[in-house]
Design a protein around this motif. Structure first.
Motif, PDB file in Angstrom:
ATOM      1  N   SER A 205      14.612  -4.677  42.586  1.00  0.00           N
ATOM      2  CA  SER A 205      12.890  -4.320  42.820  1.00  0.00           C
ATOM      3  C   SER A 205      12.133  -3.902  41.678  1.00  0.00           C
ATOM      4  O   SER A 205      11.072  -3.779  41.509  1.00  0.00           O
ATOM      5  CB  SER A 205      12.657  -3.598  43.945  1.00  0.00           C
ATOM      6  OG  SER A 205      13.082  -2.213  43.618  1.00  0.00           O
ATOM      7  N   SER A 206      12.823  -3.840  40.478  1.00  0.00           N
ATOM      8  CA  SER A 206      12.154  -3.380  39.232  1.00  0.00           C
ATOM      9  C   SER A 206      11.220  -4.431  38.776  1.00  0.00           C
ATOM     10  O   SER A 206      11.399  -5.547  38.817  1.00  0.00           O
ATOM     11  CB  SER A 206      13.322  -3.325  38.097  1.00  0.00           C
ATOM     12  OG  SER A 206      12.824  -3.126  36.898  1.00  0.00           O
ATOM     13  N   HIS A 207       9.963  -3.946  38.271  1.00  0.00           N
ATOM     14  CA  HIS A 207       9.081  -4.701  37.819  1.00  0.00           C
ATOM     15  C   HIS A 207       8.843  -4.423  36.246  1.00  0.00           C
ATOM     16  O   HIS A 207       8.341  -3.495  36.059  1.00  0.00           O
ATOM     17  CB  HIS A 207       7.684  -4.286  38.297  1.00  0.00           C
ATOM     18  CG  HIS A 207       6.606  -5.530  38.017  1.00  0.00           C
ATOM     19  ND1 HIS A 207       6.441  -6.702  37.880  1.00  0.00           N
ATOM     20  CD2 HIS A 207       5.550  -4.878  37.043  1.00  0.00           C
ATOM     21  CE1 HIS A 207       5.343  -7.142  37.147  1.00  0.00           C
ATOM     22  NE2 HIS A 207       4.983  -6.419  36.621  1.00  0.00           N
TER      23      HIS A 207
ATOM     24  N   GLN B 299       8.600   0.504  37.461  1.00  0.00           N
ATOM     25  CA  GLN B 299       7.436  -0.248  37.758  1.00  0.00           C
ATOM     26  C   GLN B 299       6.410  -0.164  36.559  1.00  0.00           C
ATOM     27  O   GLN B 299       5.678   0.794  36.385  1.00  0.00           O
ATOM     28  CB  GLN B 299       6.615   0.012  39.166  1.00  0.00           C
ATOM     29  CG  GLN B 299       7.472   0.313  40.465  1.00  0.00           C
ATOM     30  CD  GLN B 299       8.100  -1.207  40.879  1.00  0.00           C
ATOM     31  OE1 GLN B 299       7.190  -2.183  40.814  1.00  0.00           O
ATOM     32  NE2 GLN B 299       9.167  -1.424  41.010  1.00  0.00           N
TER      33      GLN B 299
ATOM     34  N   ASN C   7       3.543  -1.780  34.012  1.00  0.00           N
ATOM     35  CA  ASN C   7       2.231  -2.207  33.861  1.00  0.00           C
ATOM     36  C   ASN C   7       1.830  -2.542  32.505  1.00  0.00           C
ATOM     37  O   ASN C   7       2.318  -2.102  31.455  1.00  0.00           O
ATOM     38  CB  ASN C   7       1.148  -1.017  34.349  1.00  0.00           C
ATOM     39  CG  ASN C   7      -0.311  -1.870  34.711  1.00  0.00           C
ATOM     40  OD1 ASN C   7      -0.879  -1.761  33.402  1.00  0.00           O
ATOM     41  ND2 ASN C   7      -0.504  -1.972  35.968  1.00  0.00           N
TER      42      ASN C   7
ATOM     43  N   GLY D  28       2.509   2.564  34.167  1.00  0.00           N
ATOM     44  CA  GLY D  28       3.775   2.307  34.873  1.00  0.00           C
ATOM     45  C   GLY D  28       4.516   3.665  35.360  1.00  0.00           C
ATOM     46  O   GLY D  28       3.956   4.828  34.994  1.00  0.00           O
TER      47      GLY D  28
END
Length: 161
Positions: free
Chosen positions: A36-38, A63, A65, A71
Motif C-alpha cells: 500500500s506504499s505510495h 505515503q 506527496n 508525505g
C-alpha cells in the motif's frame, strides 16, 4: 567536565527464520504493508506492522506527496492510526521493512528521527517499552527491546515545565 558513554544493546539475527514465531509473523506483516506504499517519487517503499496487546496488528506504509514535506513515513502512518482509532491501545512491538527496485537493500533500514520521536511518545504514554524489529528482506533483522535506546535524548514533556 564528565565524559559519559552511551551504549545500546540489540539483538542481531542473520535471517528472519531465526526469530520466534510472533516476531517472524510481524516481520512478514510489515512486508505485506509494502503493497500500500505510495512512493512514486523515491520508489522506496516502507512497511510497518504494529502488534497491539489485544492481538490486533495495524499496518502502515509510507505515503509520499509531490510536495515532499507533505508525505508521511510508514511508522507514523501506523502509529497515528492507532492514536486516532485505538487511543488506549498498548503497543507490544513493531516491525519495519523496506523495498526498492532502484538498488539492493543489504542492511535493515532504521526509522528517521521524526518517527523515533513519535515512537518515544507512544512508549512514554503507555509507560511500557515497545520492541522494534528492523527487517531487511532476505537479510538480517535487528531488534531493540525499547524505543528509548534508539533516541536517548528524545524531547519529552519534562522539558516543558
Amino acid at each position: 567536565m564528565n565524559l559519559v558513554d552511551l551504549n545500546i544493546s540489540f539483538e542481531r539475527y542473520a535471517d528472519i527464520k531465526e526469530l520466534n514465531e510472533s516476531d517472524h509473523l510481524l516481520c512478514k506483516q510489515s512486508e505485506q504493508a509494502l503493497s500500500s506504499s505510495h512512493s512514486p517519487y523515491s520508489k522506496f517503499k516502507v512497511g510497518t506492522a504494529i502488534q497491539l496487546a489485544s492481538g490486533e496488528v495495524i499496518l502502515g506504509s509510507n505515503q509520499e506527496n509531490l510536495a515532499y514535506p507533505s508525505g508521511l513515513c510508514a511508522e507514523r502512518v501506523a502509529l497515528f492510526t492507532i492514536g486516532a482509532t485505538y487511543p488506549n491501545a498498548v503497543i507490544e512491538s513493531m516491525a519495519v521493512t523496506a523495498q526498492t527496485s532502484e538498488f539492493e537493500i543489504l542492511k535493515p533500514i532504521t526509522s528517521c528521527g521524526g518517527c523515533l520521536q513519535v515512537m518515544v511518545e507512544f512508549e512514554r504514554r503507555q509507560n511500557k517499552p515497545i520492541a522494534v524489529l528492523f527487517y531487511c528482506l532476505n537479510g538480517e533483522v535487528l531488534k531493540v527491546n525499547t524505543v528509548k535506546s534508539l533516541i536517548p535524548f528524545a524531547f519529552v514533556e519534562d522539558g516543558l515545565g
